[in-house]
Design a protein around this motif. Structure first.
Motif, short mmCIF file in Angstrom:
data_model
loop_
_atom_site.label_atom_id
_atom_site.label_comp_id
_atom_site.label_asym_id
_atom_site.label_seq_id
_atom_site.Cartn_x
_atom_site.Cartn_y
_atom_site.Cartn_z
N LEU A 1 10.30 -6.89 0.85
CA LEU A 1 10.99 -6.00 1.78
C LEU A 1 11.05 -4.61 1.13
N VAL A 2 10.53 -3.61 1.84
CA VAL A 2 10.53 -2.23 1.34
C VAL A 2 11.45 -1.42 2.24
N THR A 3 12.67 -1.16 1.78
CA THR A 3 13.59 -0.37 2.60
C THR A 3 13.23 1.11 2.42
N GLY A 4 13.23 1.85 3.53
CA GLY A 4 12.79 3.25 3.44
C GLY A 4 11.30 3.37 3.18
N GLY A 5 10.54 2.37 3.60
CA GLY A 5 9.12 2.30 3.29
C GLY A 5 8.25 3.31 4.00
N ALA A 6 8.80 4.02 5.00
CA ALA A 6 8.04 5.07 5.68
C ALA A 6 8.30 6.44 5.06
N GLY A 7 9.20 6.50 4.08
CA GLY A 7 9.52 7.77 3.44
C GLY A 7 8.46 8.20 2.43
N TYR A 8 8.76 9.27 1.72
CA TYR A 8 7.78 9.87 0.81
C TYR A 8 7.32 8.88 -0.28
N ILE A 9 8.22 8.42 -1.10
CA ILE A 9 7.83 7.52 -2.19
C ILE A 9 7.58 6.12 -1.65
N GLY A 10 8.37 5.71 -0.66
CA GLY A 10 8.19 4.38 -0.08
C GLY A 10 6.83 4.18 0.55
N SER A 11 6.30 5.20 1.22
CA SER A 11 5.00 5.06 1.89
C SER A 11 3.87 4.90 0.87
N HIS A 12 3.94 5.67 -0.21
CA HIS A 12 2.89 5.57 -1.24
C HIS A 12 2.96 4.21 -1.95
N THR A 13 4.17 3.73 -2.19
CA THR A 13 4.33 2.42 -2.81
C THR A 13 3.87 1.32 -1.87
N SER A 14 4.15 1.46 -0.58
CA SER A 14 3.71 0.46 0.40
C SER A 14 2.20 0.32 0.40
N VAL A 15 1.49 1.45 0.30
CA VAL A 15 0.02 1.40 0.25
C VAL A 15 -0.45 0.62 -0.96
N ILE B 1 11.44 -13.39 2.64
CA ILE B 1 11.40 -12.32 1.65
C ILE B 1 11.62 -12.88 0.23
N ASP B 2 10.77 -12.43 -0.69
CA ASP B 2 10.87 -12.87 -2.09
C ASP B 2 11.53 -11.84 -2.99
N ALA B 3 11.36 -10.55 -2.67
CA ALA B 3 11.93 -9.49 -3.50
C ALA B 3 12.10 -8.24 -2.63
N VAL B 4 12.91 -7.31 -3.11
CA VAL B 4 13.21 -6.09 -2.36
C VAL B 4 12.96 -4.87 -3.25
N ILE B 5 12.31 -3.86 -2.68
CA ILE B 5 12.25 -2.54 -3.30
C ILE B 5 13.07 -1.62 -2.40
N HIS B 6 14.13 -1.06 -2.95
CA HIS B 6 15.15 -0.36 -2.15
C HIS B 6 15.04 1.16 -2.33
N PHE B 7 14.31 1.79 -1.37
CA PHE B 7 14.18 3.25 -1.36
C PHE B 7 15.18 3.92 -0.41
N GLN C 1 15.74 -10.71 -6.50
CA GLN C 1 14.89 -9.78 -7.25
C GLN C 1 14.89 -8.42 -6.55
N LEU C 2 15.29 -7.38 -7.28
CA LEU C 2 15.50 -6.06 -6.67
C LEU C 2 14.99 -4.95 -7.59
N VAL C 3 14.21 -4.05 -7.02
CA VAL C 3 13.85 -2.79 -7.68
C VAL C 3 14.59 -1.69 -6.94
N PHE C 4 15.44 -0.96 -7.67
CA PHE C 4 16.27 0.07 -7.05
C PHE C 4 15.78 1.47 -7.40
N SER C 5 15.68 2.28 -6.35
CA SER C 5 15.26 3.68 -6.46
C SER C 5 16.45 4.52 -6.93
N SER C 6 16.57 4.70 -8.24
CA SER C 6 17.62 5.55 -8.78
C SER C 6 17.05 6.94 -9.07
N SER C 7 17.68 7.69 -9.94
CA SER C 7 17.31 9.10 -10.09
C SER C 7 17.75 9.63 -11.44
N ALA C 8 17.02 10.61 -11.94
CA ALA C 8 17.42 11.28 -13.18
C ALA C 8 18.71 12.07 -13.00
#
Length: 334
Positions: free
Chosen positions: A4-18, A74-80, A118-125
């Motif tokens: 599951l790619v939340t925000g998958g149509a956004g800037y970073i999400g779209s490139h990761t989805s590809v 769903i097996d894992a989530v990438i949360h953008f 299983q979760l990958v979270f989009s955090s920030s500097a």
């Protein structure tokens, strides 16, 4: 494996989805399209070689999100998914706290309910606030300068508590530095609605004549040319970092944080001059007053991601500028 790619149509999400599709993953994109376009889905399909499943859903709508988990294995989530404009967050803090934190709480509740841990979270500097020393390592002090950064830090802390409550959780916190550039095809890139908040899309809009000039905020910082220094990373390198984190998840001990940056700092004027060299287009700019809360210098120590995720940034600033410009030109042709 279904992601599951939340925000998958956004800037970073779209490139990761590809990249996920290219790597053979099945993906479900959940997006409310508040700062993205449904046209992006067609381009992800073209570049990924097959169509992702798409759910037009707002993560703040618990019932709608629950239905997504009920519908797909769903097996894992990438949360953008989340609001990300620093200036807007200062003007509308409750909007940011409400959206970014509630959506993540809802997501974690659904993950618990459907036994997905299983979760990958989009955090920030931005979680590092005003750096005391550079380069920044993952164990640097955490403090924030604006509501946007504060939401990322609140979520990081919340996910640590979630992880501590249940040993099944495997969570990677990815702290991005400054993503720029676009897919080399020019089909997807950074396309914010309204006035850009970030440097590169503003530069490309000035280059194409959409905007008259670029404002450079401050020229009296303690840097070589007086402008702020940041760690700019190509969005495709950043996207690859998510795939590496996804592979690492099963062996993560609960929760861990990783910097995704190049380890090299460039000033605002460096970016402008490199863009001019890469494209042959002159960028008119003026010096404007400093913005409150801008750190003079911020760049990553990406050693941990290299060592533990087998990842490092491969593309340089010239490529970032060239690819961002290709996307801007392609966008104008459509």
């Amino acid at each position: 494996m279904s992601i599951l790619v939340t925000g998958g149509a956004g800037y970073i999400g779209s490139h990761t989805s590809v990249l996920l599709l290219n790597a053979g993953y099945d993906i479900v994109i959940a997006d409310n399209f508040s700062n993205s376009s449904e046209e992006t889905i067609a381009r992800i399909t073209e570049l990924g070689g097959r169509a992702p499943a798409v759910e037009h859903v707002d993560l703040c709508d618990m019932a709608a999100l629950d239905a997504v988990f009920a519908r797909y294995p769903i097996d894992a989530v990438i949360h953008f998914a989340g609001l990300k404009a620093v200036g807007e967050s200062v003007a509308q803090p409750l909007f940011y706290y409400g959206n970014n934190i509630v959506s993540t709480i809802n997501l974690c509740k659904c993950m618990e309910k459907y036994d997905v841990h299983q979760l990958v979270f989009s955090s920030s500097a931005t979680v590092y606030g005003m750096p005391e020393t550079v380069p920044l390592r993952e164990d640097a002090p955490l403090h924030t300068l604006n509501p946007y950064g504060a939401t990322k830090l609140v979520i990081e802390n919340m996910l640590r508590d979630v992880s501590a409550s249940n040993a099944d959780w495997r969570i990677a916190l990815l702290r991005y530095f400054n993503p720029i550039g676009a897919h080399e095809s020019g089909l997807i890139g950074e396309a914010p609605n309204g006035i850009p908040n970030n440097l590169m899309p503003y530069i490309t809009q000035v280059a194409s004549g959409v905007r008259a000039e670029l404002s450079v905020f401050g020229s009296d910082y303690p840097t070589a040319d007086g402008t702020c220094i940041r760690d700019y990373i190509h969005v495709m390198d950043l996207a690859q970092g998510h795939l590496q984190a996804l592979k690492k998840l099963p062996t993560i001990n609960g929760i861990d944080a990783y910097n995704l940056g190049t380890g090299t700092g460039y000033s605002v004027l460096d970016v402008i001059h490199t863009f001019e060299e890469a494209t042959g287009v002159t960028i008119p700019y003026r010096i404007a007053p400093r913005r409150p809360g801008d750190a003079p210098v911020s760049y990553a120590d990406p050693t941990k991601a290299h060592t533990e995720l087998d990842w490092k940034a491969e593309r340089g600033l010239h490529d970032m500028c060239k690819d961002a410009w290709r996307f801007q030109l392609q966008k104008e042709d459509h």
